[in-house]
Design a protein around this motif. Structure first.
Motif, PDB file in Angstrom:
ATOM      1  N   ALA A  21       0.843  -1.184   0.055  1.00 57.20           N
ATOM      2  CA  ALA A  21       0.046  -0.044  -0.024  1.00 57.20           C
ATOM      3  C   ALA A  21       0.888   1.334   0.077  1.00 57.20           C
ATOM      4  CB  ALA A  21      -0.782  -0.106   0.931  1.00 57.20           C
ATOM      5  N   CYS A  22       1.558   1.760  -1.293  1.00 58.64           N
ATOM      6  CA  CYS A  22       2.546   2.747  -1.315  1.00 58.64           C
ATOM      7  C   CYS A  22       2.014   3.744  -2.049  1.00 58.64           C
ATOM      8  CB  CYS A  22       3.702   2.193  -1.744  1.00 58.64           C
ATOM      9  SG  CYS A  22       4.561   1.065  -0.429  1.00 58.64           S
ATOM     10  N   ALA A  23       2.360   5.084  -2.141  1.00 60.33           N
ATOM     11  CA  ALA A  23       2.434   5.802  -3.388  1.00 60.33           C
ATOM     12  C   ALA A  23       3.595   5.523  -4.180  1.00 60.33           C
ATOM     13  CB  ALA A  23       2.512   7.178  -2.462  1.00 60.33           C
ATOM     14  N   GLU A  24       3.399   5.912  -5.354  1.00 59.35           N
ATOM     15  CA  GLU A  24       4.497   5.992  -6.240  1.00 59.35           C
ATOM     16  C   GLU A  24       4.618   7.335  -7.241  1.00 59.35           C
ATOM     17  OE1 GLU A  24       4.755   1.012  -7.163  1.00 59.35           O
ATOM     18  OE2 GLU A  24       3.537   2.368  -8.204  1.00 59.35           O
ATOM     19  N   VAL A  25       5.868   7.541  -7.496  1.00 57.20           N
ATOM     20  CA  VAL A  25       6.064   8.870  -8.354  1.00 57.20           C
ATOM     21  C   VAL A  25       6.621   8.558  -9.485  1.00 57.20           C
ATOM     22  CG1 VAL A  25       5.412  10.375  -6.268  1.00 57.20           C
ATOM     23  CG2 VAL A  25       7.784   9.681  -6.959  1.00 57.20           C
ATOM     24  N   ALA A  26       6.539   9.226 -10.691  1.00 61.23           N
ATOM     25  CA  ALA A  26       7.466   9.147 -11.600  1.00 61.23           C
ATOM     26  C   ALA A  26       7.578  10.610 -12.370  1.00 61.23           C
ATOM     27  CB  ALA A  26       6.776   8.099 -12.859  1.00 61.23           C
ATOM     28  N   VAL A  27       8.768  10.730 -12.473  1.00 67.27           N
ATOM     29  CA  VAL A  27       8.976  12.257 -13.400  1.00 67.27           C
ATOM     30  C   VAL A  27       8.741  12.011 -14.791  1.00 67.27           C
ATOM     31  CG1 VAL A  27      10.678  13.960 -13.781  1.00 67.27           C
ATOM     32  CG2 VAL A  27      10.704  12.855 -11.493  1.00 67.27           C
ATOM     33  N   ARG A  32       6.056  17.707 -15.409  1.00 71.53           N
ATOM     34  CA  ARG A  32       5.287  17.178 -14.460  1.00 71.53           C
ATOM     35  C   ARG A  32       5.653  15.857 -13.585  1.00 71.53           C
ATOM     36  NH1 ARG A  32       0.622  19.937 -14.643  1.00 71.53           N
ATOM     37  NH2 ARG A  32      -0.714  18.420 -14.107  1.00 71.53           N
ATOM     38  N   VAL A  33       5.092  15.909 -12.359  1.00 70.47           N
ATOM     39  CA  VAL A  33       5.238  14.583 -11.819  1.00 70.47           C
ATOM     40  C   VAL A  33       3.978  13.533 -11.630  1.00 70.47           C
ATOM     41  CG1 VAL A  33       5.788  13.585  -9.534  1.00 70.47           C
ATOM     42  CG2 VAL A  33       6.869  15.604 -10.351  1.00 70.47           C
ATOM     43  N   ALA A  34       4.226  12.212 -11.939  1.00 65.58           N
ATOM     44  CA  ALA A  34       2.697  11.476 -11.873  1.00 65.58           C
ATOM     45  C   ALA A  34       2.731  10.683 -10.536  1.00 65.58           C
ATOM     46  CB  ALA A  34       2.804  10.562 -13.159  1.00 65.58           C
ATOM     47  N   ILE A  35       1.653  10.599 -10.277  1.00 65.60           N
ATOM     48  CA  ILE A  35       1.540   9.975  -8.991  1.00 65.60           C
ATOM     49  C   ILE A  35       0.323   9.031  -9.254  1.00 65.60           C
ATOM     50  CG2 ILE A  35       0.880  10.289  -6.493  1.00 65.60           C
ATOM     51  CD1 ILE A  35       1.546  13.261  -6.855  1.00 65.60           C
ATOM     52  N   ARG A  36       0.664   7.882  -8.340  1.00 65.81           N
ATOM     53  CA  ARG A  36      -0.283   6.794  -8.117  1.00 65.81           C
ATOM     54  C   ARG A  36      -0.085   5.898  -7.276  1.00 65.81           C
ATOM     55  NH1 ARG A  36       2.101   2.213 -12.892  1.00 65.81           N
ATOM     56  NH2 ARG A  36       3.791   1.501 -11.425  1.00 65.81           N
ATOM     57  N   HIS A  37      -1.061   5.171  -6.816  1.00 65.26           N
ATOM     58  CA  HIS A  37      -1.073   4.226  -5.813  1.00 65.26           C
ATOM     59  C   HIS A  37      -0.932   2.858  -6.130  1.00 65.26           C
ATOM     60  CE1 HIS A  37      -2.756   1.836  -2.503  1.00 65.26           C
ATOM     61  NE2 HIS A  37      -2.986   2.782  -1.641  1.00 65.26           N
ATOM     62  N   SER A  38       0.183   2.014  -5.475  1.00 63.54           N
ATOM     63  CA  SER A  38       0.692   0.997  -6.126  1.00 63.54           C
ATOM     64  C   SER A  38      -0.619  -0.263  -6.270  1.00 63.54           C
ATOM     65  CB  SER A  38       1.888   0.452  -5.211  1.00 63.54           C
ATOM     66  OG  SER A  38       1.532   0.163  -3.773  1.00 63.54           O
ATOM     67  N   TYR A  40      -3.269   0.325  -7.329  1.00 64.51           N
ATOM     68  CA  TYR A  40      -4.142   0.443  -8.388  1.00 64.51           C
ATOM     69  C   TYR A  40      -3.104   1.356  -9.699  1.00 64.51           C
ATOM     70  CZ  TYR A  40      -7.955   0.124  -4.994  1.00 64.51           C
ATOM     71  OH  TYR A  40      -8.672  -0.465  -3.803  1.00 64.51           O
ATOM     72  N   PRO A  41      -2.255   0.629 -10.115  1.00 62.03           N
ATOM     73  CA  PRO A  41      -1.333   1.100 -10.899  1.00 62.03           C
ATOM     74  C   PRO A  41      -1.974   1.825 -12.389  1.00 62.03           C
ATOM     75  CG  PRO A  41      -0.969  -1.152 -10.873  1.00 62.03           C
ATOM     76  CD  PRO A  41      -1.964  -0.899  -9.900  1.00 62.03           C
ATOM     77  N   ALA A  42      -2.930   1.129 -12.666  1.00 58.38           N
ATOM     78  CA  ALA A  42      -3.383   1.677 -14.014  1.00 58.38           C
ATOM     79  C   ALA A  42      -4.355   3.009 -13.668  1.00 58.38           C
ATOM     80  CB  ALA A  42      -4.489   0.821 -14.574  1.00 58.38           C
ATOM     81  N   ARG A  43      -4.415   3.576 -12.585  1.00 59.35           N
ATOM     82  CA  ARG A  43      -4.974   4.928 -12.166  1.00 59.35           C
ATOM     83  C   ARG A  43      -3.793   5.806 -11.729  1.00 59.35           C
ATOM     84  NH1 ARG A  43      -9.964   2.843  -8.532  1.00 59.35           N
ATOM     85  NH2 ARG A  43     -10.417   1.271  -9.702  1.00 59.35           N
ATOM     86  N   GLY A  44      -4.142   7.041 -12.111  1.00 63.09           N
ATOM     87  CA  GLY A  44      -2.960   7.890 -11.532  1.00 63.09           C
ATOM     88  C   GLY A  44      -3.284   9.336 -11.989  1.00 63.09           C
ATOM     89  N   PHE A  45      -2.622  10.372 -11.704  1.00 62.95           N
ATOM     90  CA  PHE A  45      -2.704  11.840 -12.093  1.00 62.95           C
ATOM     91  C   PHE A  45      -1.169  12.460 -12.153  1.00 62.95           C
ATOM     92  CE2 PHE A  45      -3.266  11.539  -7.488  1.00 62.95           C
ATOM     93  CZ  PHE A  45      -2.379  12.710  -7.151  1.00 62.95           C
ATOM     94  N   SER A  46      -1.311  13.490 -12.567  1.00 56.35           N
ATOM     95  CA  SER A  46      -0.069  14.315 -12.751  1.00 56.35           C
ATOM     96  C   SER A  46      -0.235  15.579 -12.121  1.00 56.35           C
ATOM     97  CB  SER A  46       0.673  14.272 -13.959  1.00 56.35           C
ATOM     98  OG  SER A  46      -0.156  15.007 -14.798  1.00 56.35           O
TER      99      SER A  46
END
Length: 69
Positions: A21-27, A32-38, A40-46
């Motif tokens: 149950a983690c937050a994940e980020v990608a540059v 922009r920085v993308a953020i998602r919950h591990s 639910y990896p198909a869902r995210g926002f930036s």
């Protein structure tokens, strides 16, 4: 813009104690920085990098205003 699945994701080391149950980020390349919950990896926002830095700063200092009146 690459799909969420194509980005290089980093898990929060702070939340690793809670298992998956983690937050994940990608540059992203577009400042922009993308953020998602591990879970639910198909869902995210930036968000913009400035907004992300402000969010991380508020989390570190406890200045989110959550639970205060």
């Amino acid at each position: 813009m690459p799909a969420l699945s194509e980005l290089q994701w980093f898990k929060s080391s702070f939340l690793e104690a809670f298992g998956n149950a983690c937050a994940e980020v990608a540059v992203r390349d577009d400042a922009r920085v993308a953020i998602r919950h591990s879970v639910y990896p198909a869902r995210g926002f930036s968000v913009g990098r400035t907004a992300f830095i402000s969010l991380v700063s508020a989390i570190r200092t406890g200045d989110l205003g959550i639970g205060t009146r």
